[in-house]
Structures are given as C-alpha cells and as structure tokens.
Scaffold this motif. Sequence first.
Motif, short mmCIF file in Angstrom:
data_model
loop_
_atom_site.label_atom_id
_atom_site.label_comp_id
_atom_site.label_asym_id
_atom_site.label_seq_id
_atom_site.Cartn_x
_atom_site.Cartn_y
_atom_site.Cartn_z
N TYR A 72 -35.79 29.19 73.63
CA TYR A 72 -36.63 29.32 72.43
C TYR A 72 -35.72 29.23 71.21
O TYR A 72 -34.88 30.10 70.97
CB TYR A 72 -37.38 30.65 72.50
N ILE A 73 -35.87 28.14 70.47
CA ILE A 73 -35.00 27.88 69.32
C ILE A 73 -35.87 27.67 68.09
O ILE A 73 -36.87 26.95 68.15
CB ILE A 73 -34.14 26.63 69.59
N VAL B 263 -30.43 27.34 79.81
CA VAL B 263 -30.17 28.76 79.59
C VAL B 263 -29.82 29.40 80.93
O VAL B 263 -30.45 29.13 81.95
CB VAL B 263 -31.41 29.45 78.92
N PHE B 264 -28.78 30.23 80.95
CA PHE B 264 -28.34 30.89 82.17
C PHE B 264 -28.81 32.34 82.16
O PHE B 264 -28.98 32.93 81.11
CB PHE B 264 -26.81 30.84 82.29
N PRO C 223 -28.46 34.78 72.31
CA PRO C 223 -29.68 34.98 71.53
C PRO C 223 -29.37 35.79 70.27
O PRO C 223 -28.61 36.76 70.30
CB PRO C 223 -30.58 35.78 72.48
N GLY C 224 -29.89 35.30 69.15
CA GLY C 224 -29.64 35.97 67.87
C GLY C 224 -28.62 35.22 67.02
O GLY C 224 -28.45 35.51 65.84
N THR C 225 -27.94 34.23 67.64
CA THR C 225 -26.94 33.47 66.86
C THR C 225 -27.58 32.23 66.25
O THR C 225 -28.60 31.74 66.73
CB THR C 225 -25.76 33.05 67.73
N PHE D 220 -30.99 30.63 67.80
CA PHE D 220 -31.29 30.82 69.23
C PHE D 220 -31.92 32.20 69.43
O PHE D 220 -31.32 33.22 69.09
CB PHE D 220 -30.02 30.67 70.06
N ASN D 221 -33.15 32.21 69.95
CA ASN D 221 -33.87 33.46 70.22
C ASN D 221 -33.80 33.77 71.72
O ASN D 221 -33.27 32.97 72.50
CB ASN D 221 -35.33 33.32 69.79
N ASN D 222 -34.37 34.90 72.07
CA ASN D 222 -34.46 35.22 73.50
C ASN D 222 -35.34 34.19 74.20
O ASN D 222 -36.41 33.86 73.72
CB ASN D 222 -35.08 36.61 73.70
#
Lengths: 416, 260
Positions: free
Chosen positions: A245-246, A278-279, A322-324, A335-337
């Motif tokens: 989720y971007i 995503v890993f 996530p959060g960056t 970049f979200n969760n």
Amino acid sequence: MIKIITSFISSMKFGMLLLSLIVLCSLAGSLIPQGYEASYYRAEYNEFSTILLFLQLDRVFSSWYFIVLLLFLCINLVFCSILRLKNTIKKVKKGLNVASSAVCHPIDKESINRVENFLKSQRFKLYKHDESTIYYKNIIGYYGSFFVHLSLLLILSFGSFSMYYTTIEDVDIMVGESVTLSDGTAIKVNSFQIENEYGETDYKSILEIRDKHGNTSAPMAVSVNHPISFDGHKYYQQTYGLAGYITVTNKGIESPLYLKEQAFITLDDQNGVMYFEVFPSYDRMEDGSLSIQKDWSKGYTNPIYQIAIIENDNITEGMALPGTSYQVGEMLCTFNNPVFYPGIRVKTSPDIIMLLLYISFMLMIFGLWLCFFHIPTYVKIDHEGYAIVSPKSTERIKSNINAMIKTCEREENNQC
Amino acid sequence: MLNLLFFTVLALYLCSTILQFISIAFKKDIIGKKAWLISLIGYCLLTVYLIIRGIEARRLPMSNQFEFAVSLAWGIGLINIFLHFRLKKDWESVLVLPMIFLILSYAAFLPREINETMPALKSIWFGLHIGSAVFSYGAFVLAGSLGLKYIINHKKDSDKAYKQDYLSYQLIAFGFLMLTVVILSGCIWAEQAWSTWWSWDPKETWALITWLIYAIYLHQRINKGIQGIKMAWYSVIALICVLFTFIGVNTLLPSIHSYL
C-alpha cells in the motif's frame, strides 16, 4: 456378432476390466504431475518425456482414452443394472416359490418350535404355503445392487454435466473497491479479516453484490466452508493476498496504490520507484544490516518492502519500512502498512445438478446398506425341519439358528 | 503430560504384542490372556489421551497426520474389541496388536504439537468425513491381517480358516461402505470449501483407487463366489494400497490434503 459384443459389454468381466484400467490410469495420473507445460516434462523426464506426452500422461483425467473408459463404464452400468432390473423383479416374485421347494434339514419337533419362535423374534414375515411355512425378511435387499449401479451411473452423468456446465471466475478485490464480472455483476468488498474476534485464523469477507439488473444485496459474509449464493452465482472465500500500500503524492494530490505484483511507479516513465514485493518480516543484524524473512506462515509481523529508486539513470536498490517516504522528482512515495485483500471465486452452475448429485450420493449409500446389511433370507419350516434359502451367504442366520438349537439341546441334556 | 500418556500407551501395546507372541510360541494361554488385558488397559488410556487432546484443542483430534494415525489405531482397537466380545473371535488379535503398535510408532515420529485448526478444516463435515475414514481404514487393516493369518494357517485348521475368510469379507464390506461415506462426504465438503466437488487431487485419486480395488474384491466374492486363498492374498495386497493412501500420499505426493 452383435449379440456377442453386447453380451461382452454387459458382462461383469468387462466391468472389472474397465475398473482395472481406470485404476491404472488413476495411478499414472496421481504419480505424474498433471497439467504442466511440455518443457517441464522434458526437463524432468528426459528421454521418457516424448512417450509421456504422446500418451497424454500429463493430463490423464482429461485424455481421450480416460473419457472413453468412463463412457464404456456408463454403458456397462446401464446393461448390468438397468436392463437387469426386470430379472431382479422376477427373482423377487419367484423367491417364495423357490423357498417352498427347498429340502428341509431334519430336526426334532421341539427344535422346530424354537426355530419358529427365534425367527418371529427376528421380525421375519410369515407366508403359508401348503404344509410348510416360509419365513422371509429383507426382500428389498434384492434391489441393493441395482441402486448401487444406478447411483454410480447417475454420479458419473451428473458429475460430468456439472463440470461441463460450470464456469468459474476468480477475482482479487481490494477492501472498499468493486469489481465487475463479465456478465455485469458487480462485487464490492466492504471488509476482509484474516482473524476473528477470538484471534483464531478465519478468512472472512463482507460483500455487497449488485446483479446485472441493478439489484443490490444486503451485506453478506463469505468465509471458508461458508459460500454464499446470489442471483445464480455462488461466491467462495477462495484465497487471500497481501498488497503493498503506497500513497503517491504529486502537487498535493494523494493517490493510493495497492500493488499485488511488481510495478514501476513513475510520472514520466523514466524516474520513479520500482516496487518488487513485500516480505513478512525482517531481523536487524548486529552490523545494522537487515535479514529478510520470507516465511509468511508465521504471519506478517514486521512487513518490509523491496524496492529500487530509479533517478537520472541511477538505480539504487533497497528496502523500505512502512512509514518511510521517498521523493523522486515531483513525486513523493509513502510506504504504508501492507493490506490484506480477499480472493473471491465466483461459480456459476445449475443448482439442480448439485441437488441431483447429492441425491445420487444418498442412493449409493442406501444401495450399499441394502447389499451388505439387508440380505434377503427365506427360512422354510415344515413338519420335518427347516431350510435356509438366500441368494447370498447366510452364515450369520445359519450359525445363530444352529447355536440356538445346540444351546437348547445342551440344556435339555443337563436337565436329564 | 499428554506425551507421557502417549508413550505409556505405546509401551503397553509393545508389551502386549510381545506377550502375545510368547503365548503363541510357547502355547501358554494364560500369557495370551495377560496380553489381552494389557492391550485393553492400553486402549483405555489411548481413549483418555484422545479425549484430553480433543478438549485441549477444542475440536475432534483428527486434524493432522499424527492425530489421524492415533485415531486410526484407536478405531482398529475398537473394532478388535467388538470382534472379541461380541463375536467371540479372539484369534485375530495376533496380528492386530502389532498393527496398532506399528501405527502408534509411526505416529510417534510425527509432530505432536496441538496447532490451531486451519480454516479449511472448520466444517460440519469434518467429523463424518474423517471419522468414517478411521473406521474404513481400520476395517481394511483388520481384514488384511485376517487375510495374512489365513495365508499362514489355512492348511492347519480349515474350519477356522473358513471363518477367518468370511470375517475378512465382512470387514471389507463394512470398510467399503465407510470408504464410500468418506469419498462422498469429502465431495460435498470440497464443493463448499474449494468450489469443486472433485479435482483429481492425489489424496482423492488414491481414495478412489482404494475404493475401486475393493469394489473388484466384492464383485469377485459376491458374484463369482471366489473365496479362500485368492481373496486372502487380495485383501493383503489391497491393504498395501490403503497404507499408501494413508501414509504415502501425504509424505510423497503434493496434495491439498497434506495436513501434516
């Protein structure tokens, strides 16, 4: 000549031959991986791949010879059950006559009375014939074989019909979004969860479905083992996935992107962010580097994105938590969760066929029950003794009667 | 505590198996009776084990290979006890006790942790499908054991051999009915879970192969009246097929039924 062929096709020998060939084909189909590209078999089976592909062993269950075997089995079933029903009915009608002509095993009068009482206690029915009495039971058992063969024929027929007339469409739908199927039906996912309120794994989607006429359903829950039906379609919670989720911000306008596969996020086709995947988790090593965990079976505890920044022909590969956020030209990628999304399977098939199939299943169980547990039995009693008559082995009733007579004789001897 | 209980059961069945063989070798009936008593105690503890496991897991203890193997051993034990007390047929225990011990030994090497049940297994068909598999395979194992006993002993005691042969047929008939329930309930469940009632998955295919093999047995037996040594050999060879369906498919072939 035709008589010989039809006689062979209707024979049990031919039926057993067909079953044996189906076993062999099934063996091959289970041991050899099915449905792969020819290159896979060439790589795995080397020189045997040519003959394997020629014999269609890569798709045994849809091969022409397997279908021919099933067709012949259906013909054999028609001959050995349906067309023999008349003979079965004749056998039922003749049963009492056959029993009445049986020769009785001599026993004394006391034992004859005991046998009669025993048969009455076992709920045998009574039929008087001249000077003898015929006790009989489980006459319906004659039809056991007929029901079993008929049900197998129906299962093969309805099953094939069901497979042929079924269409399946798999759709992945992000939460809050809607997907329209080829026939105009629209599916909207209101919510999706992978855990229930008790923390147990439970994949459940809440769907709203709008049919091709514009009628919308109330929100309906679909989960594994609990499909829902609406307007001729059946919806299954088939699978789920995880999408990156971007949020892309350009000139103050935010656009959410849900990425299920590799994608290049760009404004000018030259500079941008390449999303790989995503890993589920990572470990931070002592030297500060990251060790990526690819085992998703333990859940997505610390998701991390694999990306590459492409700017002015420079490619920088890396990971994004996530959060960056990353600025590339005028585009800001945040970049979200990652989010889970459901995979919904939409199946269209005539409901009546499944119902007929299930009725055939029950008929088969009933037929087998009759075959093994309702063996037709006749016991003729006359002034001389008794005789047991049955189309199949009657070990149990014979041994019960004999044991009962022996017990009574022993008791009498002890009294004497 | 569960592990201790499981290995106690295993030890009891090993003990009863050894005593059974000693009883036969030295023709001492009293040792045979002790073996039977120990196996009964083992069976009771096995039942307790399954009940406790089911309570802890909050479901029927049949959802992975370990639990199914233990349940299968329990099912064989139950049929064996029924034959012993109801039908007074105690001569089949000679091979049944080692069978139960071997199945429990196989289970001992499998992961024993109680894990959360997968969503695909949370269904009303779970109990019927897997429960009938337990009794189906159990009946076939017993029938195969009797077939083996027939092959070894049929020339020594023809009367007993005849009874063993007939009992083997009865067990196969029962197992066949149960296997039909397994397959058909599996079809209904598969349609609800995976949208397709038959997909030629290796487990499904091997269950069908087993069903067809026993269908051929029953046709030969009932329609052609073939009995005795041929059917005894058939029941033993068919048992190999059952064991492959039970163990081989899960271990060797990729399948959506592989709940190891």
